[in-house]
Design a protein around this motif. Structure first.
Motif, PDB file in Angstrom:
ATOM      1  N   PRO A   1      46.644  40.658  32.907  1.00 43.20           N
ATOM      2  CA  PRO A   1      47.261  39.367  33.242  1.00 43.20           C
ATOM      3  C   PRO A   1      46.323  38.623  34.198  1.00 43.20           C
ATOM      4  CG  PRO A   1      48.202  41.101  34.590  1.00 43.20           C
ATOM      5  CD  PRO A   1      47.215  41.769  33.673  1.00 43.20           C
ATOM      6  N   VAL A   2      46.667  37.397  34.532  1.00 42.47           N
ATOM      7  CA  VAL A   2      45.889  36.667  35.549  1.00 42.47           C
ATOM      8  C   VAL A   2      46.195  37.302  36.905  1.00 42.47           C
ATOM      9  CG1 VAL A   2      45.534  34.460  36.702  1.00 42.47           C
ATOM     10  CG2 VAL A   2      45.895  34.531  34.221  1.00 42.47           C
ATOM     11  N   LEU A   3      45.132  37.643  37.652  1.00 44.21           N
ATOM     12  CA  LEU A   3      45.289  38.304  38.943  1.00 44.21           C
ATOM     13  C   LEU A   3      44.635  37.469  40.038  1.00 44.21           C
ATOM     14  CD1 LEU A   3      44.298  41.862  37.677  1.00 44.21           C
ATOM     15  CD2 LEU A   3      46.598  41.174  38.363  1.00 44.21           C
ATOM     16  N   ASN A   4      45.313  37.371  41.169  1.00 43.97           N
ATOM     17  CA  ASN A   4      44.765  36.636  42.316  1.00 43.97           C
ATOM     18  C   ASN A   4      44.528  37.617  43.458  1.00 43.97           C
ATOM     19  OD1 ASN A   4      44.954  33.743  41.387  1.00 43.97           O
ATOM     20  ND2 ASN A   4      47.086  34.363  41.129  1.00 43.97           N
TER      21      ASN A   4
ATOM     22  N   GLN B   1      40.360  34.376  41.578  1.00 43.04           N
ATOM     23  CA  GLN B   1      41.246  34.579  40.427  1.00 43.04           C
ATOM     24  C   GLN B   1      40.490  35.302  39.313  1.00 43.04           C
ATOM     25  OE1 GLN B   1      42.915  31.410  37.526  1.00 43.04           O
ATOM     26  NE2 GLN B   1      44.530  31.664  39.062  1.00 43.04           N
ATOM     27  N   TYR B   2      41.167  36.275  38.719  1.00 41.99           N
ATOM     28  CA  TYR B   2      40.588  37.059  37.626  1.00 41.99           C
ATOM     29  C   TYR B   2      41.504  36.903  36.413  1.00 41.99           C
ATOM     30  CZ  TYR B   2      37.967  39.145  41.466  1.00 41.99           C
ATOM     31  OH  TYR B   2      37.169  39.322  42.565  1.00 41.99           O
ATOM     32  N   SER B   3      40.959  36.361  35.320  1.00 43.53           N
ATOM     33  CA  SER B   3      41.804  36.062  34.163  1.00 43.53           C
ATOM     34  C   SER B   3      41.643  37.050  33.013  1.00 43.53           C
ATOM     35  CB  SER B   3      41.528  34.642  33.658  1.00 43.53           C
ATOM     36  OG  SER B   3      40.160  34.509  33.327  1.00 43.53           O
ATOM     37  N   ASP B   4      40.551  37.820  33.003  1.00 42.94           N
ATOM     38  CA  ASP B   4      40.352  38.773  31.911  1.00 42.94           C
ATOM     39  C   ASP B   4      39.648  40.018  32.447  1.00 42.94           C
ATOM     40  OD1 ASP B   4      40.359  39.858  29.386  1.00 42.94           O
ATOM     41  OD2 ASP B   4      38.519  38.852  28.769  1.00 42.94           O
ATOM     42  N   GLY B   5      40.288  40.664  33.391  1.00 45.54           N
ATOM     43  CA  GLY B   5      39.666  41.817  34.028  1.00 45.54           C
ATOM     44  C   GLY B   5      38.731  41.402  35.146  1.00 45.54           C
ATOM     45  N   PHE B   6      37.792  42.277  35.462  1.00 43.28           N
ATOM     46  CA  PHE B   6      36.961  42.060  36.644  1.00 43.28           C
ATOM     47  C   PHE B   6      35.482  41.901  36.298  1.00 43.28           C
ATOM     48  CE2 PHE B   6      40.851  44.172  37.816  1.00 43.28           C
ATOM     49  CZ  PHE B   6      41.289  43.412  38.887  1.00 43.28           C
ATOM     50  N   GLY B   7      35.247  41.240  35.170  1.00 41.06           N
ATOM     51  CA  GLY B   7      33.866  40.963  34.779  1.00 41.06           C
ATOM     52  C   GLY B   7      33.266  42.101  33.983  1.00 41.06           C
ATOM     53  N   LYS B   8      32.027  41.943  33.616  1.00 41.86           N
ATOM     54  CA  LYS B   8      31.323  42.914  32.765  1.00 41.86           C
ATOM     55  C   LYS B   8      30.789  44.063  33.624  1.00 41.86           C
ATOM     56  CE  LYS B   8      30.285  43.137  28.287  1.00 41.86           C
ATOM     57  NZ  LYS B   8      31.310  43.214  27.253  1.00 41.86           N
ATOM     58  N   LYS B   9      31.729  44.765  34.259  1.00 37.04           N
ATOM     59  CA  LYS B   9      31.383  45.896  35.128  1.00 37.04           C
ATOM     60  C   LYS B   9      32.312  47.056  34.825  1.00 37.04           C
ATOM     61  CE  LYS B   9      29.881  43.178  39.157  1.00 37.04           C
ATOM     62  NZ  LYS B   9      30.059  43.006  40.618  1.00 37.04           N
ATOM     63  N   TRP B  10      31.918  48.229  35.288  1.00 33.42           N
ATOM     64  CA  TRP B  10      32.840  49.356  35.298  1.00 33.42           C
ATOM     65  C   TRP B  10      33.858  49.099  36.403  1.00 33.42           C
ATOM     66  CZ3 TRP B  10      32.566  53.398  31.801  1.00 33.42           C
ATOM     67  CH2 TRP B  10      31.419  53.437  31.017  1.00 33.42           C
TER      68      TRP B  10
END
Length: 199
Positions: free
Chosen positions: A57-60, A66-75
């Protein structure tokens, strides 16, 4: 007559070579599927098979991001808590930070995240000042998210500070009990990062 014998001898040699070439494959197939001699996993963590694509979900975050699709291209190394952060929860935050630091040049490939179902209190906020790279999501009690991380034969997500690992493609792939050996977790993550150059 001599020619026939030579031809027969060549056929025997060819069949012998084919048998030698195929024997490892046949032996492996028999061991795996007939005798079910499957190798034990060398991972310390419990693998999620097949990996599950996380529907974020969208996370603040507490810092206002704000994070809309996870936390980026990271582990993503993740911990949930449904109540106040216990002593074990605080210990695991420390271990998460140490593991990330000990990755050396791969440190930036791992993002540590804490998701709390309740508001973060003043005491914990003061402690978190020592964790500037930790993404903190507070007051977020979302069963749709939590249920995606529920593993069979484990306590409810967030009831203990169990640790979860999500790959850069947002696949939930491994989890660890609340009390774990940080050195063995580090070994797992190093191995995964070596095998996958994503993130």
């Amino acid at each position: 007559m001599i020619r026939d014998k030579k031809s027969q001898w060549h056929r025997v040699k060819l069949l012998a070579l084919i048998a030698v070439f195929l024997s490892p494959f046949v032996g492996g197939w028999l061991a795996l599927y007939v005798f079910e001699l499957r190798p034990e996993s060398k991972n310390y963590g419990s693998l999620v098979q097949p990996p599950l694509k996380v529907k974020w979900p969208v996370l603040n975050s507490l810092s206002g991001e704000q994070y809309s699709d996870g936390f980026g291209k990271k582990w993503t190394f993740l911990m949930f808590t449904r109540a106040t952060c216990t002593e074990q929860c605080r210990s695991n935050l420390y271990y998460m930070r140490q593991i990330r630091t000990l990755l050396g040049r791969n440190t930036r490939r791992l993002q540590n995240v804490l998701i709390s179902a309740v508001p973060i209190g003043a005491e914990l906020k003061a402690l978190l000042l020592d964790y500037p790279s930790l993404v903190v999501i507070d007051n977020f009690d979302n069963e749709a998210l939590y249920s995606q991380f529920q593993a069979a034969d484990t306590e409810g997500v967030g009831s203990t500070p169990r640790l979860y690992l999500v790959d850069p493609d947002q696949n939930y792939m491994m989890h660890y009990p609340a009390q774990s050996d940080q050195n063995r977790i580090l070994k797992d993550i190093r191995k995964l990062m070596k095998l996958s150059q994503i993130g």
